[in-house]
Write an enzyme that holds these catalytic residues in place. Structure first.
Site, short mmCIF file in Angstrom:
data_model
loop_
_atom_site.label_atom_id
_atom_site.label_comp_id
_atom_site.label_asym_id
_atom_site.label_seq_id
_atom_site.Cartn_x
_atom_site.Cartn_y
_atom_site.Cartn_z
N HIS A 95 -100.50 37.59 -20.62
CA HIS A 95 -99.06 37.32 -20.59
C HIS A 95 -98.39 38.11 -21.69
O HIS A 95 -98.96 38.32 -22.76
CB HIS A 95 -98.77 35.82 -20.74
CG HIS A 95 -99.44 35.17 -21.91
ND1 HIS A 95 -100.76 34.80 -21.90
CD2 HIS A 95 -98.97 34.85 -23.15
CE1 HIS A 95 -101.07 34.26 -23.06
NE2 HIS A 95 -100.01 34.29 -23.85
N HIS A 97 -95.17 38.12 -24.13
CA HIS A 97 -94.03 37.38 -24.68
C HIS A 97 -92.86 38.36 -24.76
O HIS A 97 -92.99 39.43 -25.38
CB HIS A 97 -94.34 36.89 -26.10
CG HIS A 97 -95.49 35.92 -26.19
ND1 HIS A 97 -95.31 34.56 -26.30
CD2 HIS A 97 -96.84 36.12 -26.21
CE1 HIS A 97 -96.49 33.96 -26.37
NE2 HIS A 97 -97.43 34.88 -26.32
P1 5GP Z 1 -100.53 32.70 -26.50
O1 5GP Z 1 -100.70 31.93 -27.77
O2 5GP Z 1 -101.69 32.52 -25.56
O3 5GP Z 1 -100.16 34.15 -26.72
O4 5GP Z 1 -99.23 32.11 -25.82
C1 5GP Z 1 -99.27 31.04 -24.91
C2 5GP Z 1 -97.84 30.57 -24.71
O5 5GP Z 1 -97.78 29.75 -23.57
C3 5GP Z 1 -97.29 29.77 -25.90
O6 5GP Z 1 -96.14 30.42 -26.42
C4 5GP Z 1 -96.98 28.41 -25.28
O7 5GP Z 1 -95.80 27.82 -25.80
C5 5GP Z 1 -96.86 28.73 -23.80
N1 5GP Z 1 -97.24 27.63 -22.92
C6 5GP Z 1 -98.34 26.84 -23.02
N2 5GP Z 1 -98.39 25.96 -22.01
C7 5GP Z 1 -97.28 26.20 -21.23
C8 5GP Z 1 -96.79 25.61 -20.02
O8 5GP Z 1 -97.37 24.69 -19.44
N3 5GP Z 1 -95.63 26.10 -19.53
C9 5GP Z 1 -94.96 27.14 -20.13
N4 5GP Z 1 -93.82 27.53 -19.56
N5 5GP Z 1 -95.40 27.73 -21.28
C10 5GP Z 1 -96.56 27.26 -21.81
#
Ligand code: 5GP
Ligand code: ZN
Length: 118
Positions: A95, A97
């Site tokens: 993903h 951001h």
């Molecule tokens: P990472 O730390 O893997 O780069 O980012 C994961 C992101 O996913 C985090 O910013 C977190 O807030 C978001 N996230 C986690 N669970 C969910 C969810 O169920 N729905 C949405 N829309 N975002 C999520």
């Protein structure tokens, strides 16, 4: 099935901002900026380590369309993907951001000393 695959399959609700045949963009549940969207390929890819150049080509055009739709393309934004443990990746489905809507801080990195991380 991973969390973001469930969002793609609409098994878990999300606030979807943009969707195409191959990609989806939805609002982060815990936003870190006035605009905080997650852009993903619909087909599961663990992380940037595994993504193909072809998928990245599509992702690039999709994120460009997204930033225009959000009207942050001119004011500016940041695109980040976290990879693995040291990168702080929590969800193991690639993903991006997309952060914007205000002047984003960079100080924490600009002033960082590599020794601080030891
Ligand atoms: P990472 O730390 O893997 O780069 O980012 C994961 C992101 O996913 C985090 O910013 C977190 O807030 C978001 N996230 C986690 N669970 C969910 C969810 O169920 N729905 C949405 N829309 N975002 C999520
Ligand atoms: Zn997945």
């Amino acid at each position: 099935m991973c969390l973001f695959c469930k969002i793609v399959d609409k098994k878990i609700p999300a606030n979807i901002e943009l969707e195409s045949d191959d990609f989806m963009a939805f609002h982060d549940i815990n936003p870190k900026a006035p605009v905080h969207i997650l852009a993903i390929p619909k087909l599961h890819v663990d992380s940037f380590n595994e993504v193909s150049a072809q998928t990245m080509g599509g992702m690039t055009a999709f994120i460009q369309e997204l930033t225009k739709k959000l009207a942050i393309d001119k004011s500016g934004y940041r695109v980040i993907t976290n990879v693995g443990e040291n990168g702080g990746q929590e969800v193991k489905h690639l993903h991006w951001h997309v952060l914007g809507g205000s002047k984003l801080k960079w100080d924490h990195l600009a002033d960082a000393d590599p020794k601080d991380f030891l």
